[in-house]
Design an enzyme around this catalytic site. Structure first.
Site, PDB file in Angstrom:
ATOM      1  N   LYS A   1       0.879  -1.184   0.000  1.00 19.41           N
ATOM      2  CA  LYS A   1       0.000   0.000   0.000  1.00 19.41           C
ATOM      3  C   LYS A   1       0.903   1.217   0.000  1.00 19.41           C
ATOM      4  CE  LYS A   1      -4.490  -0.655   2.208  1.00 19.41           C
ATOM      5  NZ  LYS A   1      -4.662  -2.066   1.894  1.00 19.41           N
TER       6      LYS A   1
ATOM      7  N   ASP B   1      -1.885  -2.328  -3.995  1.00 16.63           N
ATOM      8  CA  ASP B   1      -3.296  -2.102  -3.702  1.00 16.63           C
ATOM      9  C   ASP B   1      -3.704  -0.748  -4.271  1.00 16.63           C
ATOM     10  OD1 ASP B   1      -3.230  -4.432  -2.258  1.00 16.63           O
ATOM     11  OD2 ASP B   1      -3.578  -3.508  -0.304  1.00 16.63           O
ATOM     12  N   MET B   2      -5.004  -0.601  -4.550  1.00 14.60           N
ATOM     13  CA  MET B   2      -5.521   0.723  -4.911  1.00 14.60           C
ATOM     14  C   MET B   2      -6.307   1.270  -3.726  1.00 14.60           C
ATOM     15  SD  MET B   2      -5.489   3.084  -7.168  1.00 14.60           S
ATOM     16  CE  MET B   2      -5.155   2.490  -8.825  1.00 14.60           C
TER      17      MET B   2
ATOM     18  N   ARG C   1      -5.244  -6.557 -11.063  1.00 13.66           N
ATOM     19  CA  ARG C   1      -6.206  -7.136 -10.113  1.00 13.66           C
ATOM     20  C   ARG C   1      -7.489  -6.294 -10.176  1.00 13.66           C
ATOM     21  NH1 ARG C   1      -5.000  -5.744  -4.162  1.00 13.66           N
ATOM     22  NH2 ARG C   1      -3.145  -6.994  -4.434  1.00 13.66           N
TER      23      ARG C   1
ATOM     24  N   LYS D   1     -14.017  -4.679  -6.996  1.00  7.74           N
ATOM     25  CA  LYS D   1     -15.181  -3.800  -7.118  1.00  7.74           C
ATOM     26  C   LYS D   1     -14.857  -2.412  -6.578  1.00  7.74           C
ATOM     27  CE  LYS D   1     -18.811  -7.300  -7.080  1.00  7.74           C
ATOM     28  NZ  LYS D   1     -20.065  -7.784  -6.439  1.00  7.74           N
TER      29      LYS D   1
ATOM     30  N   LYS E   1     -25.003  -1.756  -6.013  1.00  5.46           N
ATOM     31  CA  LYS E   1     -24.434  -3.041  -6.433  1.00  5.46           C
ATOM     32  C   LYS E   1     -24.695  -3.396  -7.910  1.00  5.46           C
ATOM     33  CE  LYS E   1     -24.448  -7.960  -5.129  1.00  5.46           C
ATOM     34  NZ  LYS E   1     -23.085  -8.292  -5.566  1.00  5.46           N
TER      35      LYS E   1
ATOM     36  N   HIS F   1     -15.465 -12.196  -4.343  1.00  5.17           N
ATOM     37  CA  HIS F   1     -16.109 -13.351  -3.701  1.00  5.17           C
ATOM     38  C   HIS F   1     -17.520 -13.504  -4.214  1.00  5.17           C
ATOM     39  CE1 HIS F   1     -13.392 -11.244  -0.902  1.00  5.17           C
ATOM     40  NE2 HIS F   1     -12.812 -12.427  -0.946  1.00  5.17           N
TER      41      HIS F   1
ATOM     42  N   ARG G   1     -14.199  -6.358   7.743  1.00  8.99           N
ATOM     43  CA  ARG G   1     -14.679  -7.656   7.231  1.00  8.99           C
ATOM     44  C   ARG G   1     -16.003  -8.019   7.895  1.00  8.99           C
ATOM     45  NH1 ARG G   1     -10.846  -6.330   4.679  1.00  8.99           N
ATOM     46  NH2 ARG G   1     -12.585  -5.469   3.577  1.00  8.99           N
TER      47      ARG G   1
END
Ligand SMILES: Cc1cc2nc3c(=O)[nH]c(=O)nc-3n(C[C@H](O)[C@H](O)[C@H](O)COP(=O)(O)OP(=O)(O)OC[C@H]3O[C@@H](n4cnc5c(N)ncnc54)[C@H](O)[C@@H]3O)c2cc1C
Length: 323
Positions: free
Chosen positions: A108, A142-143, A192, A195, A209, A239, A301
């Site tokens: 990151k 990572d973004m 990668r 969403k 969504k 997922h 999470r």
């Protein structure tokens, strides 16, 4: 603050409640004291130390997965802290290599001092990629939130031009992402596709969504088509069974062999789907977070899926002798 782009009202209420809880020091301190000891945090966090993360990674690799190690923590505010993180990333990739584990590390840029000095951050990112390249390994970036997208693309391009072993996360909810992919195409990068995990306004990102999913599918197709000519190595990171099924069926339509793209999921999430993807013969890379600063990540999470809270409550009750 990281949030999930779901707009279902009861889920939003639960999510906001969990975020409120996560701002209460007494609660997070208590969670942090009990979480690793009691074991519930280990569902989503591989441990507090690199050794623990390597042990979890070893287990995953023995089951045919690759891993991407992620040292938890976000923005740093001093040069010394950024250099320390840089050294720890290098140790992570060296240890992964020493133990012959398949995979890489995810970095990151805000952990490498992006907020204090762009040049410092760029040079630290480059030194990590160079060390990884020397031992035949790759890195992924990572973004983060949209305020960092431009500078992340600039740093990624410099690193990838110099070393050729870097991958980048891009977010399907951003209006700009297709254009960014066209810009990155000449570098033949690993991409990668996620969403997107931050709250972004509607002039920057599509909302809700269905719209995010539609963009995700469109960009999946674009990346997989690019993979047929070697322009991209797509990593479909989701997922969502619908996104995974779309990627698999598009790859079949394009006659794309399974070594030309991969699926990615996060440690501890949808392990059933992870197993299905692996059994279908796809390359599967698991994002493996670890570190002492695990509590905010863990709470996010939980907030993504209220059902996740039940196993925490069950373990706390069991510990207190109530259940
Ligand atoms: C490998 C990987 C790397 C990532 N890197 C980045 C990044 O660099 N930048 C960024 O902005 N975002 C990143 N993300 C997060 C991403 O943007 C999404 O916020 C996150 O993946 C949730 O979206 P989803 O595609 O899984 O689908 P969703 O539509 O959110 O969820 C689909 C289904 O997945 C399951 N699910 C999702 N979350 C959970 C959970 N916590 N617990 C249990 N089940 C769950 C549920 O069954 C749900 O119905 C990453 C995600 C992955 C998988």
């Amino acid at each position: 603050m990281l949030v999930h782009p779901n707009r279902n009202p009861p889920i939003m209420i639960m999510r906001n409640f969990i975020f409120w809880l996560s701002s209460k020091r007494s609660i997070t301190d208590s969670l942090a004291r009990r979480g690793m000891k009691n074991g519930f945090a280990r569902r989503f966090v591989a441990g507090e130390t690199l050794d623990e993360a390597l042990t979890a990674s070893d287990e995953l690799c023995r089951h045919g997965r690759n891993v991407s190690l992620n040292h938890l923590g976000e923005n740093v505010s001093t040069e010394a802290a950024a250099r320390e993180v840089c050294a720890s990333y290098i140790e992570m990739i060296e240890q992964l290599h020493a133990k012959s584990l398949g995979g890489n590390i995810s970095i990151k840029l805000t952990q490498l001092g992006l907020d204090i000095n762009k040049e410092l951050c760029a040079s630290l990112a480059l030194s990590i990629a160079k060390r990884a390249a020397e031992i035949g390994r790759t890195i992924e970036m990572d973004m983060e939130g949209s305020g960092y997208t431009d500078v992340t693309l600039d740093i990624f391009e410099n690193v990838q031009r110099a070393t050729g072993n870097a991958g980048l996360a891009v977010q399907a909810y951003l209006h700009r992402t297709e254009k960014d992919l066209l810009r990155l195409a000449p570098l033949k990068p690993k991409i990668r596709l996620v969403k997107g995990a931050y709250r972004e306004p509607k002039d920057i990102a599509v909302q809700g969504k269905p719209a995010v999913d539609a963009n995700y599918k469109r960009l999946t197709t674009l990346l997989l088509e690019g993979a047929t000519t070697g322009t991209f190595f797509p990593a479909i990171a989701s997922h969502d069974p619908m996104m995974v099924a779309h990627a698999q069926s598009e790859a079949a339509r394009l006659n794309l062999s399974k070594d030309k793209y991969e699926l990615q999921m996060i440690y501890g999430i949808r392990r059933d789907l992870q197993q299905q993807v692996h059994a279908a013969g796809n390359i599967l890379q698991i994002y493996v977070p670890f570190g002492t600063d695990w509590c905010p990540y863990f709470m996010r999470r939980l907030s993504e899926r209220p059902a996740n809270c039940w196993f925490v409550l069950r373990s706390l009750l069991a510990e207190s002798g109530a259940g």
